[in-house]
Design an enzyme around this catalytic site. Structure first.
Site, mmCIF file in Angstrom:
data_model
loop_
_atom_site.group_PDB
_atom_site.id
_atom_site.type_symbol
_atom_site.label_atom_id
_atom_site.label_comp_id
_atom_site.label_asym_id
_atom_site.label_seq_id
_atom_site.Cartn_x
_atom_site.Cartn_y
_atom_site.Cartn_z
ATOM 1 N N HIS A 54 0.838 -1.196 0.000
ATOM 2 C CA HIS A 54 0.000 0.000 0.000
ATOM 3 C C HIS A 54 0.874 1.247 0.000
ATOM 4 O O HIS A 54 2.086 1.171 0.235
ATOM 5 C CB HIS A 54 -0.949 0.011 1.202
ATOM 6 C CG HIS A 54 -0.314 -0.263 2.532
ATOM 7 N ND1 HIS A 54 0.700 0.500 3.038
ATOM 8 C CD2 HIS A 54 -0.544 -1.235 3.451
ATOM 9 C CE1 HIS A 54 1.052 0.029 4.214
ATOM 10 N NE2 HIS A 54 0.327 -1.043 4.487
HETATM 11 P P1 TYD Z 1 -2.224 -3.766 7.517
HETATM 12 O O1 TYD Z 1 -2.262 -2.379 6.971
HETATM 13 O O2 TYD Z 1 -2.746 -4.856 6.644
HETATM 14 O O3 TYD Z 1 -0.739 -4.142 7.965
HETATM 15 P P2 TYD Z 1 0.602 -4.136 7.057
HETATM 16 O O4 TYD Z 1 0.855 -2.732 6.651
HETATM 17 O O5 TYD Z 1 1.663 -4.652 7.948
HETATM 18 O O6 TYD Z 1 0.391 -5.065 5.911
HETATM 19 O O7 TYD Z 1 -2.993 -3.782 8.911
HETATM 20 C C1 TYD Z 1 -3.502 -4.952 9.503
HETATM 21 C C2 TYD Z 1 -4.728 -4.615 10.338
HETATM 22 O O8 TYD Z 1 -4.378 -3.783 11.435
HETATM 23 C C3 TYD Z 1 -5.788 -3.871 9.536
HETATM 24 O O9 TYD Z 1 -7.046 -4.404 9.937
HETATM 25 C C4 TYD Z 1 -5.707 -2.450 10.012
HETATM 26 C C5 TYD Z 1 -5.143 -2.581 11.419
HETATM 27 N N1 TYD Z 1 -4.287 -1.464 11.803
HETATM 28 C C6 TYD Z 1 -4.767 -0.545 12.739
HETATM 29 O O10 TYD Z 1 -5.902 -0.624 13.227
HETATM 30 N N2 TYD Z 1 -3.942 0.476 13.128
HETATM 31 C C7 TYD Z 1 -2.695 0.622 12.603
HETATM 32 O O11 TYD Z 1 -1.969 1.570 12.990
HETATM 33 C C8 TYD Z 1 -2.223 -0.336 11.628
HETATM 34 C C9 TYD Z 1 -0.856 -0.197 11.021
HETATM 35 C C10 TYD Z 1 -3.057 -1.351 11.268
#
Ligand code: TYD
Length: 140
Positions: A54
């Site tokens: 992302h």
């Molecule tokens: P995600 O963005 O998929 O993690 P990565 O960037 O490591 O691939 O996030 C996983 C889950 O955690 C998603 O449901 C959103 C939640 N999340 C939060 O609630 N707060 C945060 O600060 C982050 C980074 C993720």
């Protein structure tokens, strides 16, 4: 803006002594360019997993593998840069609007992430084509 101008590898000071190591990261332009609003860490990922995938419209990040190693692939649609995080003193600063993947996590990887903004799902771009069209719009 070039991808080279959108990331920075930073080596933090280590106040280690015979008792062990102590690494300090101060925000607000002292060690990293932003004020730290959020901290999260990722562990228990392995060499098969790809995380991230992302870009963030607003948030800037600083990544540190405080234990173990991982790789980060940065992309902007025309260039790709791979950085291996492999030292607790090494930080990777990433500006907003950079596409990023984190992968190749060692078993003992603990990836610490400092962020310039609170979490807001709406500022995440999770579709690469949408990301490309937003940066094109930004260049016009
Ligand atoms: P995600 O963005 O998929 O993690 P990565 O960037 O490591 O691939 O996030 C996983 C889950 O955690 C998603 O449901 C959103 C939640 N999340 C939060 O609630 N707060 C945060 O600060 C982050 C980074 C993720």
């Amino acid at each position: 803006m070039n991808l080279e101008e959108q990331y920075k590898i930073i080596e933090f000071a280590d106040f280690g002594d015979e008792r062990g190591n102590l690494v300090v990261i101060e925000g607000d332009g002292m060690d990293i360019p932003f004020d730290i609003k959020r901290v999260f860490y990722i562990y228990g990922s392995d060499s098969e997993v790809v995380r991230g995938s992302h870009a963030n419209r607003e948030t800037e990040f600083l990544l540190v593998n405080v234990s173990g190693t991982s790789k980060v692939r940065l992309a902007d649609g025309s260039k790709e840069i791979i950085v291996e995080l492999n030292k607790p003193r090494m930080g990777l600063y990433i500006s907003s609007m950079v596409w990023k993947d984190m992968y190749d996590f060692s078993k003992d990887s603990v990836l610490l992430v400092l962020a310039s903004r609170h979490y807001d799902a709406n500022e995440y771009i999770r579709d690469f084509d949408e990301y490309l069209s937003e940066i094109q719009k930004g260049k016009k």
